[in-house]
Design an enzyme around this catalytic site. Structure first.
Site, PDB file in Angstrom:
ATOM      1  N   ILE A 101      -8.889  -9.696 -10.409  1.00  0.00           N
ATOM      2  CA  ILE A 101      -9.443  -9.182 -11.663  1.00  0.00           C
ATOM      3  C   ILE A 101     -10.929  -8.884 -11.429  1.00  0.00           C
ATOM      4  O   ILE A 101     -11.684  -9.759 -11.002  1.00  0.00           O
ATOM      5  CB  ILE A 101      -9.308 -10.242 -12.790  1.00  0.00           C
ATOM      6  N   HIS A 137       0.055   0.438 -13.451  1.00  0.00           N
ATOM      7  CA  HIS A 137       0.754  -0.758 -13.919  1.00  0.00           C
ATOM      8  C   HIS A 137       2.258  -0.468 -13.923  1.00  0.00           C
ATOM      9  O   HIS A 137       2.681   0.582 -14.411  1.00  0.00           O
ATOM     10  CB  HIS A 137       0.265  -1.120 -15.325  1.00  0.00           C
ATOM     11  N   ASN A 179      -6.150   2.124 -12.932  1.00  0.00           N
ATOM     12  CA  ASN A 179      -5.158   1.205 -12.367  1.00  0.00           C
ATOM     13  C   ASN A 179      -3.760   1.749 -12.622  1.00  0.00           C
ATOM     14  O   ASN A 179      -3.533   2.480 -13.580  1.00  0.00           O
ATOM     15  CB  ASN A 179      -5.305  -0.159 -13.075  1.00  0.00           C
ATOM     16  N   GLY A 217       0.788  -1.236   0.000  1.00  0.00           N
ATOM     17  CA  GLY A 217       0.000   0.000   0.000  1.00  0.00           C
ATOM     18  C   GLY A 217       0.818   1.283   0.000  1.00  0.00           C
ATOM     19  O   GLY A 217       0.346   2.315   0.466  1.00  0.00           O
ATOM     20  N   THR A 218       2.034   1.238  -0.565  1.00  0.00           N
ATOM     21  CA  THR A 218       2.789   2.496  -0.616  1.00  0.00           C
ATOM     22  C   THR A 218       2.129   3.474  -1.596  1.00  0.00           C
ATOM     23  O   THR A 218       2.172   4.681  -1.382  1.00  0.00           O
ATOM     24  CB  THR A 218       4.273   2.274  -1.001  1.00  0.00           C
ATOM     25  N   ASN A 219       1.514   2.939  -2.645  1.00  0.00           N
ATOM     26  CA  ASN A 219       0.762   3.838  -3.545  1.00  0.00           C
ATOM     27  C   ASN A 219      -0.469   4.402  -2.851  1.00  0.00           C
ATOM     28  O   ASN A 219      -0.811   5.571  -3.044  1.00  0.00           O
ATOM     29  CB  ASN A 219       0.380   3.113  -4.836  1.00  0.00           C
TER      30      ASN A 219
HETATM   31  C1  GRF Z   1       3.067  -1.321  -7.693  1.00  0.00           C
HETATM   32  O1  GRF Z   1       4.320  -1.369  -8.314  1.00  0.00           O
HETATM   33  C2  GRF Z   1       1.946  -1.473  -8.683  1.00  0.00           C
HETATM   34  O2  GRF Z   1       2.211  -0.941  -9.924  1.00  0.00           O
HETATM   35  C3  GRF Z   1       1.886  -2.962  -8.794  1.00  0.00           C
HETATM   36  O3  GRF Z   1       2.090  -3.438  -7.493  1.00  0.00           O
HETATM   37  C4  GRF Z   1       2.877  -2.509  -6.766  1.00  0.00           C
HETATM   38  C5  GRF Z   1       2.089  -2.166  -5.539  1.00  0.00           C
HETATM   39  O4  GRF Z   1       2.876  -1.561  -4.569  1.00  0.00           O
HETATM   40  N1  GRF Z   1       0.674  -3.385  -9.425  1.00  0.00           N
HETATM   41  P1  GRF Z   1       2.196  -0.924  -3.269  1.00  0.00           P
HETATM   42  O5  GRF Z   1       1.276  -1.980  -2.659  1.00  0.00           O
HETATM   43  O6  GRF Z   1       1.462   0.289  -3.685  1.00  0.00           O
HETATM   44  O7  GRF Z   1       3.336  -0.623  -2.362  1.00  0.00           O
END
Ligand code: GRF
Length: 189
Positions: free
Chosen positions: A86, A103, A101, A12-14
């Site tokens: 999915i 990617h 999303n 969950g860093t994003n």
């Molecule tokens: C990211 O690199 C995303 O593109 C991929 O999985 C990773 C998720 O990282 N699908 P995080 O969970 O957000 O740290």
């Protein structure tokens, strides 16, 4: 005020970057109304730490229908942030233009079934690619096939490893994800 629902499966860093982007105003006039995970993961804990409603819907056949049943009716955007399940055709079609999303590669290359996480980075290295990057795109029922919203690339160095590539991709993701979310909220399809 726009309402965002974020789906996660991992660290969950994003998600954290989106939380910070909303707090700083980088993602304008928006709030995260809910975080949903398809498995127990750190992303879910991050949501709870920030007092965001957090739900776990176990991955499987019923995921899309279960998600639909708890989705707040005023949801403007569903953001897949490292989400590994999915979503089914019916779900994708009923929220067409409202699901995005991230990617970890330069779509349309290195996308599709099985292309996630380290599989993507390994394929990029084995393919001898000179560049990699990240892509934010709309989600349709075709895996990784939806329209591209934002993409950013970097050079793959000669001594690149899966780990170094993953770190560089994450840095690019943190740059483009908030910008793409802000853009889609301001200029919906
Ligand atoms: C990211 O690199 C995303 O593109 C991929 O999985 C990773 C998720 O990282 N699908 P995080 O969970 O957000 O740290």
């Amino acid at each position: 005020m726009k309402n965002i629902v974020v789906l996660v499966s991992g660290t969950g860093t994003n998600l954290q970057r989106i939380i910070d982007g909303v707090d700083s105003g980088e993602i304008g006039d928006a709030k995260i109304s809910m975080v949903v995970a398809d498995r127990q993961c750190l992303g879910l804990e991050r949501a709870k730490d920030h007092q965001i409603a957090a739900h776990l819907i176990p991955r499987g056949e019923a995921f899309s229908a279960d998600l639909k049943s708890i989705l707040p009716p005023d949801t403007d955007l569903i953001v897949l942030a490292g989400f590994l399940s999915i979503l089914n055709k019916e779900f994708c079609e009923s929220f067409s233009g409202k699901i995005i999303n991230i990617h970890p590669a330069l779509l349309p290359k290195f996308g599709g079934k099985g292309m996630w996480g380290t599989h993507v980075h390994r394929a990029v290295l084995e393919g001898g690619e000179k560049q990699s990057g990240a892509t934010v795109h709309f989600v349709t029922s075709g895996i990784d096939e939806g329209e591209i919203i934002l993409q950013k690339s970097f050079e793959v160095s000669a001594d690149e490893t899966i780990e170094s590539l993953a770190a560089k991709v994450h840095d690019v993701e943190f740059e483009i994800f908030p910008e793409a979310i802000d853009k889609v909220l301001k200029f919906p399809l």
